[in-house]
Each structure stands twice: as structure tokens, then as C-alpha cells.
Design an enzyme around this catalytic site. Sequence first.
Site, PDB file in Angstrom:
ATOM      1  N   HIS A  85       0.549  -1.131  -0.163  1.00 14.99           N
ATOM      2  CA  HIS A  85       0.083  -0.164   0.085  1.00 14.99           C
ATOM      3  C   HIS A  85       1.147   1.469   0.276  1.00 14.99           C
ATOM      4  O   HIS A  85       0.770   1.912  -0.871  1.00 14.99           O
ATOM      5  CB  HIS A  85      -1.384  -0.227   0.746  1.00 14.99           C
ATOM      6  N   HIS A 125      -1.817   0.554   8.571  1.00 11.73           N
ATOM      7  CA  HIS A 125      -3.930   1.059   7.940  1.00 11.73           C
ATOM      8  C   HIS A 125      -4.111  -0.358   7.519  1.00 11.73           C
ATOM      9  O   HIS A 125      -5.429  -1.100   7.744  1.00 11.73           O
ATOM     10  CB  HIS A 125      -3.690   1.253   6.709  1.00 11.73           C
TER      11      HIS A 125
HETATM   12  S1  FES Z   1       0.939   1.062   4.440  1.00 12.85           S
HETATM   13 FE1  FES Z   1       0.494  -1.080   4.634  1.00 12.85          FE
HETATM   14  S2  FES Z   1      -1.620  -0.348   4.404  1.00 12.85           S
HETATM   15 FE2  FES Z   1      -1.276   1.294   3.954  1.00 12.85          FE
END
Ligand code: FES
Length: 171
Positions: free
Chosen positions: A102, A121
Amino acid sequence: MSDDKKNSGDGINRRELLSLGAAAGLAAGAGAGASPPAAAQSAASFPTLPIAALGDLEPGAELSFEYPDENAPCVLLRLDGPVEGGVGPDQSIVAYSMLCTHKGCPVAYHADQKMLICPCHWSSFDPAKRGRMIIGQASQSLPQITLRVEAGMIEAVGIDGLIYGRHTNIL
Ligand code: FES
């Protein structure tokens, strides 16, 4: 109207056409000279990295290492039983990039949930299913490190997937 405009016949003069052609040539040249995407990198371009002796890894073992360079944290896990892409006598040993797909936060292995979980997150990746994202913000699986066992050593020899933040795995 200038002679150039007359010659092209479409409102673009010769100088503009030549300029556009040069720009297109430069763009094509830049593309040809750029590094190949990770998927196009051959296994031969990856280093071979001994990670651990097979005999030292008990079920449940977890070991951090870097691959293919010191800026790429990874984790090696010996899971409970055979899994997709696993190596070793019971195909239970796997390894992944620790950088969440992500936004690049380092994931951690939660043995109680059998998941690699990102603290930023809360994306969760399943190490028994080639790092597939199960829930969360990420849209791609964790890159899986290609392993092999050679003379009793577990070695990293490649990566399936692109490490977060890179345009190519080998910099
Ligand atoms: S950086 Fe891992 S879920 Fe957002």
C-alpha cells in the site's frame, strides 16, 4: 503565411514538425534505455543469498534478512505445514518482502493470526497463499522471495513481484 506553413499544408510548420519528431525520438530512446520492469528481469540478474541452515529452522521460526540489497527488508517463515511456494522437506518455508504494497510500511508476522500485518492501515497478507492480501488498503500481494535449498542452506534467488517504491527490484 510563411513558406514552412505552406509546405506542411496543415497549419504546422516544418520547424514544428522537426521539433515534434525529435521529441518523439528522444522519448523512444529513453524508453529503450530504461531498466526493464521487474517481471522482465531474469532470475540470473538476482543475487544468490544464503539465509539460514535448514537444520536451524524449527516450525514457527521467523528470521529477518535483506534482499536483494540492504534497503529491502524481508522475512523468512517456517510455517506449520506445506504451503504454496514453500521449500524445505515439508514445503513450509517461505519468505516475503516486508514492505507493504500500500504505502511501504514494514509488515510484521502475527503468529496467532498466521498473517503478515501492516501497522499503518492494517492490510493483512497470507504467507501461506503467496502473500495474497486478505483485507486492507493494499491492492497487491506482498512480493514473494524465491527460495531454494542448496547443500542444507536456504537461499534467496529471486523475487516474484515488485518491491514497494521501486520501478525495478534490482537497482
Ligand atoms: S501502508 Fe500498509 S496498509 Fe497502508
